[in-house]
Design a protein around this motif. Structure first.
Motif, PDB file in Angstrom:
ATOM      1  N   ARG A   1       0.812  -1.223   0.000  1.00 57.31           N
ATOM      2  CA  ARG A   1       0.000   0.000   0.000  1.00 57.31           C
ATOM      3  C   ARG A   1       0.840   1.264   0.000  1.00 57.31           C
ATOM      4  O   ARG A   1       0.303   2.362   0.007  1.00 57.31           O
ATOM      5  N   ASP A   2       2.142   1.104   0.017  1.00 56.47           N
ATOM      6  CA  ASP A   2       3.024   2.267  -0.007  1.00 56.47           C
ATOM      7  C   ASP A   2       3.112   2.773  -1.444  1.00 56.47           C
ATOM      8  O   ASP A   2       3.753   2.159  -2.296  1.00 56.47           O
ATOM      9  N   ASN A   3       2.429   3.870  -1.738  1.00 54.10           N
ATOM     10  CA  ASN A   3       2.391   4.411  -3.088  1.00 54.10           C
ATOM     11  C   ASN A   3       3.360   5.576  -3.274  1.00 54.10           C
ATOM     12  O   ASN A   3       3.106   6.464  -4.088  1.00 54.10           O
ATOM     13  N   SER A   4       4.431   5.594  -2.524  1.00 56.14           N
ATOM     14  CA  SER A   4       5.407   6.656  -2.696  1.00 56.14           C
ATOM     15  C   SER A   4       6.075   6.524  -4.058  1.00 56.14           C
ATOM     16  O   SER A   4       6.211   5.423  -4.615  1.00 56.14           O
ATOM     17  N   GLU A   5       6.469   7.659  -4.599  1.00 56.37           N
ATOM     18  CA  GLU A   5       7.068   7.673  -5.942  1.00 56.37           C
ATOM     19  C   GLU A   5       8.334   6.830  -5.990  1.00 56.37           C
ATOM     20  O   GLU A   5       8.560   6.077  -6.951  1.00 56.37           O
ATOM     21  N   TYR A   6       9.158   6.924  -4.955  1.00 54.57           N
ATOM     22  CA  TYR A   6      10.411   6.165  -4.932  1.00 54.57           C
ATOM     23  C   TYR A   6      10.139   4.665  -4.930  1.00 54.57           C
ATOM     24  O   TYR A   6      10.793   3.891  -5.638  1.00 54.57           O
TER      25      TYR A   6
ATOM     26  N   ILE B   1       7.457   3.004  -6.004  1.00 55.17           N
ATOM     27  CA  ILE B   1       6.866   2.540  -7.258  1.00 55.17           C
ATOM     28  C   ILE B   1       7.923   2.442  -8.354  1.00 55.17           C
ATOM     29  O   ILE B   1       8.012   1.447  -9.081  1.00 55.17           O
ATOM     30  N   ILE B   2       8.752   3.478  -8.476  1.00 56.49           N
ATOM     31  CA  ILE B   2       9.795   3.477  -9.510  1.00 56.49           C
ATOM     32  C   ILE B   2      10.789   2.353  -9.267  1.00 56.49           C
ATOM     33  O   ILE B   2      11.227   1.661 -10.204  1.00 56.49           O
ATOM     34  N   THR B   3      11.161   2.117  -8.012  1.00 52.49           N
ATOM     35  CA  THR B   3      12.097   1.046  -7.695  1.00 52.49           C
ATOM     36  C   THR B   3      11.533  -0.317  -8.070  1.00 52.49           C
ATOM     37  O   THR B   3      12.225  -1.164  -8.644  1.00 52.49           O
ATOM     38  N   MET B   4      10.264  -0.546  -7.763  1.00 48.92           N
ATOM     39  CA  MET B   4       9.650  -1.838  -8.054  1.00 48.92           C
ATOM     40  C   MET B   4       9.574  -2.100  -9.548  1.00 48.92           C
ATOM     41  O   MET B   4       9.876  -3.207 -10.022  1.00 48.92           O
ATOM     42  N   VAL B   5       9.180  -1.110 -10.317  1.00 41.33           N
ATOM     43  CA  VAL B   5       9.101  -1.284 -11.774  1.00 41.33           C
ATOM     44  C   VAL B   5      10.495  -1.496 -12.362  1.00 41.33           C
ATOM     45  O   VAL B   5      10.683  -2.343 -13.258  1.00 41.33           O
ATOM     46  N   THR B   6      11.485  -0.775 -11.855  1.00 37.86           N
ATOM     47  CA  THR B   6      12.853  -0.926 -12.355  1.00 37.86           C
ATOM     48  C   THR B   6      13.390  -2.315 -12.074  1.00 37.86           C
ATOM     49  O   THR B   6      13.989  -2.960 -12.953  1.00 37.86           O
ATOM     50  N   VAL B   7      13.188  -2.810 -10.864  1.00 41.22           N
ATOM     51  CA  VAL B   7      13.656  -4.159 -10.517  1.00 41.22           C
ATOM     52  C   VAL B   7      12.978  -5.208 -11.392  1.00 41.22           C
ATOM     53  O   VAL B   7      13.605  -6.189 -11.824  1.00 41.22           O
ATOM     54  N   THR B   8      11.697  -5.029 -11.674  1.00 43.52           N
ATOM     55  CA  THR B   8      10.978  -5.971 -12.534  1.00 43.52           C
ATOM     56  C   THR B   8      11.563  -6.005 -13.935  1.00 43.52           C
ATOM     57  O   THR B   8      11.767  -7.085 -14.518  1.00 43.52           O
ATOM     58  N   LEU B   9      11.858  -4.843 -14.498  1.00 44.81           N
ATOM     59  CA  LEU B   9      12.447  -4.790 -15.837  1.00 44.81           C
ATOM     60  C   LEU B   9      13.817  -5.444 -15.872  1.00 44.81           C
ATOM     61  O   LEU B   9      14.153  -6.160 -16.824  1.00 44.81           O
ATOM     62  N   VAL B  10      14.612  -5.218 -14.832  1.00 41.12           N
ATOM     63  CA  VAL B  10      15.942  -5.842 -14.775  1.00 41.12           C
ATOM     64  C   VAL B  10      15.826  -7.354 -14.652  1.00 41.12           C
ATOM     65  O   VAL B  10      16.545  -8.112 -15.328  1.00 41.12           O
ATOM     66  N   ALA B  11      14.917  -7.822 -13.805  1.00 38.55           N
ATOM     67  CA  ALA B  11      14.774  -9.258 -13.574  1.00 38.55           C
ATOM     68  C   ALA B  11      14.356 -10.015 -14.821  1.00 38.55           C
ATOM     69  O   ALA B  11      14.690 -11.200 -14.984  1.00 38.55           O
TER      70      ALA B  11
END
Length: 325
Positions: free
Chosen positions: A179-184, A186-196
């Protein structure tokens, strides 16, 4: 019989004559330019890039997008987050160049500010993919053996997974439950997904380059002279294996911009309060028939950014590949 001293004087006078057959080489004329030194691979690439119009067009657009992402206030003074419902879906005008969206927010301001999140995610994902996949590629290519077999089979698993399906599973499992919708966050999660989901391609590129380079004469000579593994990798293998990754990295930035926009459009990527092109397109796609300006301008910027990075990668590939010169 002639005097030796006289013969020596005669031969000296003959050599001093301008038309003497034995006249010494006078050297290059005064003011002549010295011969050009041979250029390195990167020097040849830069020489070819400077003459390629495709490079200058794509590089100019990329610089414009980077400046737009870093300093959006230079391009607009509008508020990309807050709007007035009285301006809901108002078309382009002198007050709002790109019109206003459903909530009365300035589409031009949201398009300008949307470049920041899209480009930041793409650059971070590209750097992470290059570092992680490149390191594994060097290890598997140089060491070989059982380590190469294990890591190659693991990469096959990730490589065989459909990108969108893997992104849906990862982001729905982790990003959806958080539920943490902070910008940092969200961006970190999407970036890690793309790298993985993207590192196996970089690993294979680096591995194939290392396999081809580790048997070269300069590597064998360095190993015979007692050079350490780290020195061989950093000083000899890595500089000669970066060309394929440099080409792929520029194309990968454009691909990640498109991937982020797709995930955000589906509602599993970037979310509010982040402003991105994908979010703007996802919020406006229902009104494309009655208010096309809400979708047209974010799409135009998105497509231009992706094409710019792809064109830059193509120009670099032509410059670094001797077969295409």
């Amino acid at each position: 019989m002639s005097d030796p001293s006289t013969a020596s004087m005669v031969s000296t006078r003959e050599l001093d004559r301008p038309d003497a057959a034995g006249q010494a080489d006078p050297g290059p004329p005064a003011g002549a330019q010295p011969p050009e030194k041979p250029r390195s691979l990167l020097g040849d690439a830069w020489h070819d890039l400077r003459r390629n119009p495709l490079f200058w067009v794509s590089a100019t657009l990329i610089v414009l997008f980077v400046v737009m992402a870093a300093f959006p206030s230079l391009f607009t003074s509008g508020d990309p987050i807050n709007g007035a419902l009285s301006r809901s879906r108002v078309g382009p005008s002198a007050d709002g160049w790109f019109g206003y969206d459903l909530q009365g927010r300035d589409v031009f301001a949201r398009t300008i500010y949307g470049a920041r999140a899209s480009i930041v995610v793409a650059l971070l994902a590209t750097i992470g993919t290059l570092l992680f996949g490149g390191a594994l590629g060097i290890v598997t290519g140089y060491r070989g053996g059982w380590l190469d077999s294990v890591l190659s089979r693991i990469s096959d698993v990730f490589f065989g997974m459909p990108f969108m399906l893997g992104a849906l599973v990862i982001l729905t499992t982790f990003n959806g439950a958080d539920r943490d919708n902070s910008e940092y966050k969200i961006i970190t999660m999407v970036t890690v997904t793309l790298v993985a989901l993207s590192w196996p391609v970089v690993m294979r590129l680096m591995r194939s380059s290392v396999l081809a380079a580790k048997e070269a004469d300069y590597v064998l000579a360095a190993r015979a002279l007692g050079a350490s593994t780290s020195r061989i990798v950093l000083k000899h293998l890595l500089p000669n294996c970066l060309a394929p990754l440099l080409i792929y990295s520029t194309i990968m930035v454009g691909s990640f911009i498109g991937a982020e926009a797709t995930l955000s459009f589906l509602g599993i990527g970037l979310k509010q309060p982040v402003v991105s092109w994908g979010i703007s397109i996802g919020e406006s796609e229902r009104y494309v028939q009655v208010s096309p300006h809400m979708v047209l301008f974010p799409c135009a910027f998105l497509v231009t950014a992706v094409i710019s990075f792809v064109m830059l990668g193509e120009a670099i590939r032509e410059a670094l590949d001797p077969k295409l010169r």
